[in-house]
Enzyme design. Structure first.
Site, PDB file in Angstrom:
ATOM      1  CG  HIS A   1      -2.148  -1.369  11.109  1.00 50.67           C
ATOM      2  ND1 HIS A   1      -3.232  -0.584  10.796  1.00 50.67           N
ATOM      3  CD2 HIS A   1      -2.296  -2.515  10.399  1.00 50.67           C
ATOM      4  CE1 HIS A   1      -4.001  -1.224   9.932  1.00 50.67           C
ATOM      5  NE2 HIS A   1      -3.455  -2.400   9.677  1.00 50.67           N
ATOM      6  CG  HIS A   2       2.719  -3.916  12.924  1.00 55.66           C
ATOM      7  ND1 HIS A   2       3.720  -3.429  12.116  1.00 55.66           N
ATOM      8  CD2 HIS A   2       1.867  -4.592  12.107  1.00 55.66           C
ATOM      9  CE1 HIS A   2       3.500  -3.805  10.864  1.00 55.66           C
ATOM     10  NE2 HIS A   2       2.386  -4.515  10.832  1.00 55.66           N
TER      11      HIS A   2
ATOM     12  CG  ASN B   1      -6.817  -6.645   4.739  1.00 58.26           C
ATOM     13  OD1 ASN B   1      -6.842  -7.870   4.747  1.00 58.26           O
ATOM     14  ND2 ASN B   1      -6.608  -5.928   5.834  1.00 58.26           N
ATOM     15  CG  PHE B   2      -4.308 -10.227  -0.270  1.00 51.32           C
ATOM     16  CD1 PHE B   2      -4.709 -10.688  -1.508  1.00 51.32           C
ATOM     17  CD2 PHE B   2      -3.367  -9.221  -0.215  1.00 51.32           C
ATOM     18  CE1 PHE B   2      -4.184 -10.175  -2.678  1.00 51.32           C
ATOM     19  CE2 PHE B   2      -2.822  -8.692  -1.378  1.00 51.32           C
ATOM     20  CZ  PHE B   2      -3.229  -9.166  -2.608  1.00 51.32           C
TER      21      PHE B   2
ATOM     22  CB  THR C   1      -0.936   0.015   1.221  1.00 51.74           C
ATOM     23  OG1 THR C   1      -0.151  -0.029   2.419  1.00 51.74           O
ATOM     24  CG2 THR C   1      -1.878  -1.175   1.200  1.00 51.74           C
TER      25      THR C   1
ATOM     26  CE  LYS D   1      -0.334  -0.329   7.149  1.00 52.70           C
ATOM     27  NZ  LYS D   1      -0.470  -1.258   6.030  1.00 52.70           N
TER      28      LYS D   1
END
Length: 238
Positions: A135-136, A102-103, A77, A139
């Site tokens: 998020h972590h 996002n998968f 992304t 990211k």
């Protein structure tokens, strides 16, 4: 299926583990120390490439897959200003390309719920809307690609919103996305509609990278031997 993994960080390693467990073969693993393997003669040995790298490298990596005539699944992304060019080249050169912010199967179902809720809220101006994503700390982009997808879905349905901003906002026409970076946090996305009377919130929380990695392998197996431009909506028939 023979897979070229472009990007061998935590996500790439999770993809490899799932792919191998399903009987697939990872024949090339490309990280910052093995960029020479992006050459046509190496990539061309793969049935499909899975690309998870950085916003700065994704565009060139995809073009190298096109040059090698290898279908490419991309989950990077933060580079989407170049997506229209990739799509036009894919069609012009008869290649295969699948992009998803996002998968995760769960997230893609969440996308459909988000669109439906936004459509219902279009006629309910008493509700304002805001978003949060967590998020972590590794990211690289903010807001996340998933958050941007969710925001664009909301904006498509709500005429009272003109665009999203990555901050809190008191401007009625703006859709705020609050980005937080905390460890450990594989990914949480929250969409909240709020009024003086009540709130409606939908949330997706990932427990690990496994859902994202599994979805990428599903997408790669689906894309093999195809031509054209696709998304996870095609893969999952949503």
């Amino acid at each position: 299926m023979k897979i070229a993994l472009i990007g061998y960080g935590k996500m790439g390693q999770a993809i490899e583990a799932i792919a191998v467990s399903q009987g697939h073969e990872v024949i090339i693993k490309i990280d910052i120390n093995s960029q020479h393997l992006l050459a046509k003669e190496h990539l061309g040995q793969a049935d499909v490439a899975i690309e998870f790298t950085t916003p700065e490298t994704a565009y060139d990596n995809i073009l190298k897959c096109f040059e090698a005539d290898v279908p490419v699944v991309c989950g990077t992304t933060g580079w989407l200003e170049k997506l229209p060019d990739i799509k036009s080249r894919c069609l012009a050169e008869n290649k295969a390309f699948l992009y998803a912010s996002n998968f995760s199967v769960g997230v893609n179902i969440f996308f459909e719920i988000n669109k439906r809720l936004a459509a219902l809220m279009a006629s309910q101006p008493q509700y304002d809307v805001w978003m949060e994503e967590i998020h972590h700390t590794q990211k690289k982009d903010a807001p996340s690609g998933t958050a941007i997808t969710l925001a664009e879905q909301v904006l498509e349905k709500l005429d009272r919103k003109s665009g999203w901003v990555n901050q809190e906002s008191n401007q009625q026409q703006e859709l705020p996305i609050i980005s937080k970076r905390e460890d450990p946090a594989p990914g949480t996305h929250i969409v909240t509609y709020t009024s003086a009377i009540d709130d409606i919130t939908i949330t997706h929380t990932a427990h690990s990278r496994q859902g994202f990695a599994a979805g990428a392998v599903i997408a790669a197996a689906w894309l093999k031997d195809k031509k054209g431009i696709f998304t996870m909506k095609d893969v999952l028939a949503l």
